[in-house]
Design an enzyme around this catalytic site. Structure first.
Site, PDB file in Angstrom:
ATOM      1  N   CYS A  28       0.833  -1.215   0.000  1.00  0.00           N
ATOM      2  CA  CYS A  28       0.000   0.000   0.000  1.00  0.00           C
ATOM      3  C   CYS A  28       0.867   1.264   0.000  1.00  0.00           C
ATOM      4  O   CYS A  28       1.585   1.534   0.964  1.00  0.00           O
ATOM      5  CB  CYS A  28      -0.903  -0.044   1.233  1.00  0.00           C
ATOM      6  SG  CYS A  28      -1.763   1.482   1.612  1.00  0.00           S
ATOM      7  N   CYS A  31       0.162   3.760   2.775  1.00  0.00           N
ATOM      8  CA  CYS A  31       0.642   3.191   4.049  1.00  0.00           C
ATOM      9  C   CYS A  31       2.137   3.462   4.210  1.00  0.00           C
ATOM     10  O   CYS A  31       2.596   3.821   5.298  1.00  0.00           O
ATOM     11  CB  CYS A  31       0.399   1.682   4.091  1.00  0.00           C
ATOM     12  SG  CYS A  31      -1.338   1.194   4.001  1.00  0.00           S
TER      13      CYS A  31
END
Length: 103
Positions: A28, A31
């Site tokens: 991600c 993230c």
């Protein structure tokens, strides 16, 4: 310091007065952008808040328990109970405001 959650075990987070759990995944992009921000905030707030990182791919049961549908998702827990959740990347100031607002 951000402690890594393993084996769906949030006992340390649940026993803290205030804990922040970052639900994320290695693939991600947002993230990965949030991780250094969270690390910096964890150092600044280390006396009042415990910080944790939870990889949703490795801790799927825990992610389901918290109803994580999108990541990154930052959850603030107060004395073992969920106090707030923020989904998506936020800059440092927004993250600090979110945490303080849910302490």
């Amino acid at each position: 310091m951000v402690e890594v959650i393993k084996n769906n075990d949030i006992s340390k987070a649940a026993s803290a007065d205030v804990a922040v759990i970052d639900f994320n995944a290695t693939w991600c992009g947002p993230c990965r952008m949030l991780a250094p921000v969270l690390e910096e905030v964890s150092e600044e707030m280390k006396d009042s808040v415990k910080f944790f990182s939870c990889d949703c791919d490795e801790n799927g049961e825990l992610a389901r328990q918290f109803g994580i549908m999108s990541i990154p998702a930052v959850v603030v827990m107060k004395k073992g109970q969920q106090a707030g959740m923020n989904v998506g990347f936020v800059p440092k100031e927004g993250l600090v405001d979110f945490i303080k607002g849910n302490m």
